[in-house]
Design a protein around this motif. Structure first.
Motif, mmCIF file in Angstrom:
data_model
loop_
_atom_site.group_PDB
_atom_site.id
_atom_site.type_symbol
_atom_site.label_atom_id
_atom_site.label_comp_id
_atom_site.label_asym_id
_atom_site.label_seq_id
_atom_site.Cartn_x
_atom_site.Cartn_y
_atom_site.Cartn_z
ATOM 1 N N UNK A 193 -5.758 -31.308 -32.042
ATOM 2 C CA UNK A 193 -4.905 -30.898 -33.166
ATOM 3 C C UNK A 193 -4.657 -29.389 -33.206
ATOM 4 N N UNK A 194 -5.736 -28.605 -32.993
ATOM 5 C CA UNK A 194 -5.583 -27.145 -33.093
ATOM 6 C C UNK A 194 -4.493 -26.663 -32.140
ATOM 7 N N UNK A 195 -4.546 -27.139 -30.902
ATOM 8 C CA UNK A 195 -3.557 -26.719 -29.898
ATOM 9 C C UNK A 195 -2.181 -27.278 -30.198
ATOM 10 N N UNK A 196 -2.149 -28.497 -30.732
ATOM 11 C CA UNK A 196 -0.853 -29.129 -31.020
ATOM 12 C C UNK A 196 -0.141 -28.401 -32.160
ATOM 13 N N UNK A 197 -0.907 -27.927 -33.137
ATOM 14 C CA UNK A 197 -0.288 -27.194 -34.256
ATOM 15 C C UNK A 197 0.336 -25.902 -33.721
ATOM 16 N N UNK A 198 -0.385 -25.232 -32.821
ATOM 17 C CA UNK A 198 0.163 -24.005 -32.230
ATOM 18 C C UNK A 198 1.403 -24.331 -31.398
ATOM 19 N N UNK A 199 1.320 -25.403 -30.610
ATOM 20 C CA UNK A 199 2.469 -25.786 -29.772
ATOM 21 C C UNK A 199 3.702 -26.027 -30.633
ATOM 22 N N UNK B 147 4.375 -42.457 -44.324
ATOM 23 C CA UNK B 147 3.228 -41.931 -43.567
ATOM 24 C C UNK B 147 3.223 -40.405 -43.664
ATOM 25 N N UNK B 148 4.413 -39.816 -43.593
ATOM 26 C CA UNK B 148 4.499 -38.351 -43.708
ATOM 27 C C UNK B 148 3.887 -37.895 -45.041
ATOM 28 N N UNK B 149 4.312 -38.563 -46.128
ATOM 29 C CA UNK B 149 3.796 -38.176 -47.449
ATOM 30 C C UNK B 149 2.277 -38.337 -47.486
ATOM 31 N N UNK B 150 1.793 -39.385 -46.863
ATOM 32 C CA UNK B 150 0.356 -39.658 -46.851
ATOM 33 C C UNK B 150 -0.392 -38.563 -46.072
ATOM 34 N N UNK B 151 0.208 -38.104 -44.969
ATOM 35 C CA UNK B 151 -0.432 -37.029 -44.184
ATOM 36 C C UNK B 151 -0.455 -35.728 -44.975
ATOM 37 N N UNK B 152 0.641 -35.485 -45.701
ATOM 38 C CA UNK B 152 0.730 -34.243 -46.479
ATOM 39 C C UNK B 152 -0.387 -34.213 -47.525
ATOM 40 N N UNK B 153 -0.625 -35.367 -48.137
ATOM 41 C CA UNK B 153 -1.633 -35.426 -49.197
ATOM 42 C C UNK B 153 -3.038 -35.207 -48.641
ATOM 43 N N UNK B 154 -3.286 -35.748 -47.442
ATOM 44 C CA UNK B 154 -4.675 -35.744 -46.953
ATOM 45 C C UNK B 154 -4.905 -34.797 -45.775
ATOM 46 N N UNK B 155 -3.943 -33.917 -45.517
ATOM 47 C CA UNK B 155 -4.022 -33.117 -44.291
ATOM 48 C C UNK B 155 -4.775 -31.806 -44.402
ATOM 49 N N UNK B 156 -5.747 -31.717 -45.289
ATOM 50 C CA UNK B 156 -6.391 -30.420 -45.499
ATOM 51 C C UNK B 156 -7.123 -29.896 -44.268
ATOM 52 N N UNK B 157 -7.693 -30.805 -43.499
ATOM 53 C CA UNK B 157 -8.426 -30.323 -42.318
ATOM 54 C C UNK B 157 -7.451 -29.639 -41.344
ATOM 55 N N UNK B 158 -6.262 -30.249 -41.166
ATOM 56 C CA UNK B 158 -5.277 -29.618 -40.277
ATOM 57 C C UNK B 158 -4.800 -28.288 -40.857
ATOM 58 N N UNK B 159 -4.641 -28.222 -42.184
ATOM 59 C CA UNK B 159 -4.259 -26.941 -42.814
ATOM 60 C C UNK B 159 -5.351 -25.906 -42.576
ATOM 61 N N UNK B 160 -6.593 -26.353 -42.752
ATOM 62 C CA UNK B 160 -7.712 -25.425 -42.560
ATOM 63 C C UNK B 160 -7.711 -24.891 -41.126
ATOM 64 N N UNK B 161 -7.454 -25.806 -40.192
ATOM 65 C CA UNK B 161 -7.400 -25.397 -38.777
ATOM 66 C C UNK B 161 -6.321 -24.335 -38.571
ATOM 67 N N UNK B 162 -5.148 -24.595 -39.172
ATOM 68 C CA UNK B 162 -4.027 -23.664 -38.998
ATOM 69 C C UNK B 162 -4.368 -22.292 -39.577
#
Ligand code: GLU
Length: 445
Positions: free
Chosen positions: A117-123, A157-172
Motif C-alpha cells: 500500500x505505501x508504495x502504491x499510494x506514492x505511485x 465500496x469507495x464510500x466504505x474505503x473512505x470511511x475505514x481507510x485511516x491506516x492508509x491515510x496514516x501511511x500517506x
C-alpha cells in the motif's frame, strides 16, 4: 466446442470442480462492503496472446479490483515518468511484509515497492494531475485500456474505503513526513481509494494480465497500452513483490508474476504465453484468495508454467548443415564440384531469437571447410527475426566478409538488411540456388 476451446476450458473446469468446495479463509472485513461478497463465488479466466478467451464459473461476476490495480498504475507511472524517476520515489525491493505494513526505507522514507500500500499510494500520487487530464481520469482510462473495455467505480465500496481507510491515510502522512510523496496525502489517498474501487470481472483481469504478458499490447483490442520495456518492468516487480509476504514462496512454488487483492481477485501472467485470473473472495492470512492460489498453483504445475522451468528446447532451428556440393542442384563436373565443396550451406527455420541465432552462427562456423570461399544462409523457412538475432546474424556475416569470404542469404524480403545499410548489408537472393550460384561463381575462387 472446438478442440482448443474444449481442452483449455476443460482444464479450467477441472480446477473449478476441484477447489470450489474449499471453504477455508475469511472474507476481508476491514472494508465493510467487502464482507458482503458471496463467499462461494469462484471464477477462472485465461486469455491467450492471440486474444482467445477461456473461462468458467463466476468469470463475469463484478468485484472491485483493489490491489490488483497496483501493477497497472505502476505501469502508467513508468510510462509517464520512466523507471529512473519512478525509482526515486518508490523502490523495487520485496518487503517481506503485509500489504498495509509501514514498509519505508530507513533513511529516505521511500516505500519498499509499488505492490504494498505505501508504495502504491506514492505511485498513484506520481500520476500527473492537470485540469484537462485529471489524475483519476488517467488511471481509469489506463485500467480500461488494459481490460479492453470501459470500467467504472463501485461507489459503495469507495464510500466504505473512505470511511475505514485511516491506516492508509496514516501511511500517506508518514511518507509525507519523511519526504517522498509528491502531493497532498489526502488527495493521494482519495485517488488510491477510487482506484481500488474500480469494478472488474475475472475476464477483465485476465485481459489485463494478458496485456502485460503480451509486451503491453492488449491481445483483445490490439491497443498498445504501455511499451514493451514497461510491461517487462512491471512483470519483474510482480514476480518479486506481487504476493506481499508470500512472494518468495509463490515464486518458488508457482513461478509466475502475480498480484493478489483483498476482494479476492488474483492475476498471474505467463510472459508471451497467457494472462490468467481467478476470483474467489475467501482469503488466507496474507490477503490472497485461497481457491485462487490453489487453482493457479495447480495449473502451473500441471502445465509446466513455472518461469524457471527448463522447457525442452524449441523445435530445432538449424535444419540443414552441409556444403554446396551435397545439394541436389550441384554440378557434376569435378572442377566445379571442387568449388562447391568450399561453400558452406546452413538452413534455419522458425522464429529467430538470441538462442536461435547463436545456433545458426555456431553451425556456420562448424561447417566452414578449411578453404571456404563462401557461406550461404537459407532463411526461407524462418518466420520471424528478432532485433537481437538480426544484429547477431548481420555481424556474423560481416565478419566472414571482412575475412574475404562471400556471404549470401536466401531471403527474398531482405530481412537482414538495414535501411541505408549499403555495403554492410549481406547479399540477399530469392532462392537458395541463386545464393549458392553467386557464392560459387568463378571469380569467388
Ligand atoms: N484498498 C485496499 C487497501 O488499501 C487494497 C488492499 C489489497 O487489496 O491488498 O487496504
Amino acid at each position: 466446442m472446438s478442440a482448443a476451446t474444449g481442452a483449455v476450458t476443460d482444464a479450467l473446469r477441472d480446477l473449478h470442480a476441484r477447489f470450489a468446495g474449499v471453504d477455508e479463509g475469511e472474507l476481508a472485513d476491514y472494508i465493510p462492503q467487502l464482507a458482503l461478497a458471496d463467499p462461494g463465488a469462484f471464477g477462472l479466466a485465461l486469455i491467450s496472446m492471440d486474444g482467445h478467451r477461456y473461462s468458467t464459473g463466476d468469470a463475469d461476476v463484478p468485484f472491485t479490483v483493489q490491489s490488483v490495480s497496483k501493477p497497472f498504475v505502476y505501469a502508467l507511472a513508468l510510462s509517464v515518468l520512466g523507471l529512473e524517476e519512478v525509482s526515486r520515489w518508490v523502490n523495487a525491493e520485496p518487503s517481506g511484509e503485509a500489504f498495509n505494513a509501514i514498509s519505508l526505507e530507513r533513511v529516505t522514507g521511500r516505500p519498499a515497492n509499488a505492490m504494498v500500500n505505501a508504495g502504491a499510494i506514492v505511485t498513484t500520487a506520481l500520476i500527473p494531475d492537470t485540469p484537462a487530464s485529471p489524475r483519476f481520469g488517467r488511471i481509469l482510462d489506463c485500467l480500461s485500456r488494459f481490460a479492453g473495455r470501459t470500467l467504472d467505480v463501485d461507489e459503495q465500496v469507495y464510500a466504505s474505503e473512505v470511511v475505514t481507510g485511516d491506516r492508509n491515510r496514516a501511511l500517506a502522512y508518514l511518507i509525507r513526513s519523511t519526504g517522498p510523496l509528491p502531493v497532498d496525502p489526502v488527495a493521494a489517498v482519495e485517488t488510491y481509494f477510487r482506484q481500488c474501487s474500480v469494478r472488474v470481472t475475472a475476464l477483465d483481469l485476465a485481459a489485463m494480465a494478458a496485456t502485460l504478458a503480451n509486451g503491453g499490447v492488449n491481445p483483445l483490442t490490439g491497443d498498445t497500452v504501455v511499451a514493451e520495456p514497461v510491461a517487462a518492468q512491471v512483470l519483474a516487480v510482480m514476480a518479486t513483490c506481487g504476493m506481499y509476504d508470500s512472494s518468495g514462496d509463490w515464486l518458488l512454488r508457482v513461478g509466475l508474476p502475480a498480484k493478489s487483492g483483498v476482494s479476492g481477485g488474483l492475476i498471474a501472467a505467463g510472459p508471451a504465453r497467457f494472462g490468467l485470473a481467478t476470483y474467489s473472495p475467501l482469503l488466507d492470512r496474507t490477503g490472497t484468495s485461497v481457491r485462487g492460489h490453489r487453482a493457479i498453483g495447480t495449473l502451473s504445475q500441471r502445465l509446466g508454467l513455472h518461469l524457471m522451468h527448463n522447457p525442452a528446447l524449441a523445435a530445432s532451428t538449424v535444419t540443414l548443415v552441409t556444403t554446396a556440393d551435397d545439394l541436389p542442384s550441384a554440378p557434376t563436373g569435378e572442377r566445379e564440384r571442387a568449388r562447391y565443396e568450399r561453400v558452406a550451406v546452413v538452413a534455419a527455420q522458425g522464429a529467430l531469437d538470441f538462442t536461435a541465432a547463436e545456433r545458426v552462427l555456431f553451425a556456420l562456423d562448424e561447417q566452414r571447410p578449411q578453404d571456404t570461399v563462401g557461406v550461404v544462409l537459407d532463411l526461407l523457412r524462418v518466420t520471424d527475426i528478432g532485433t537481437v538475432a538480426r544484429a547477431m546474424l548481420r555481424s556474423g556475416l560481416a565478419r566472414l566478409t571482412a575475412d574475404g569470404r562471400r556471404a549470401a542469404v536466401a531471403d527474398p524480403d531482405g530481412r537482414l538488411r538495414e535501411p541505408g545499410g549499403g555495403a554492410a548489408d549481406p547479399r540477399c537472393f530469392a532462392t537458395r540456388e541463386e545464393a549458392v550460384a553467386w557464392c560459387t561463381a568463378e571469380q569467388a575462387g
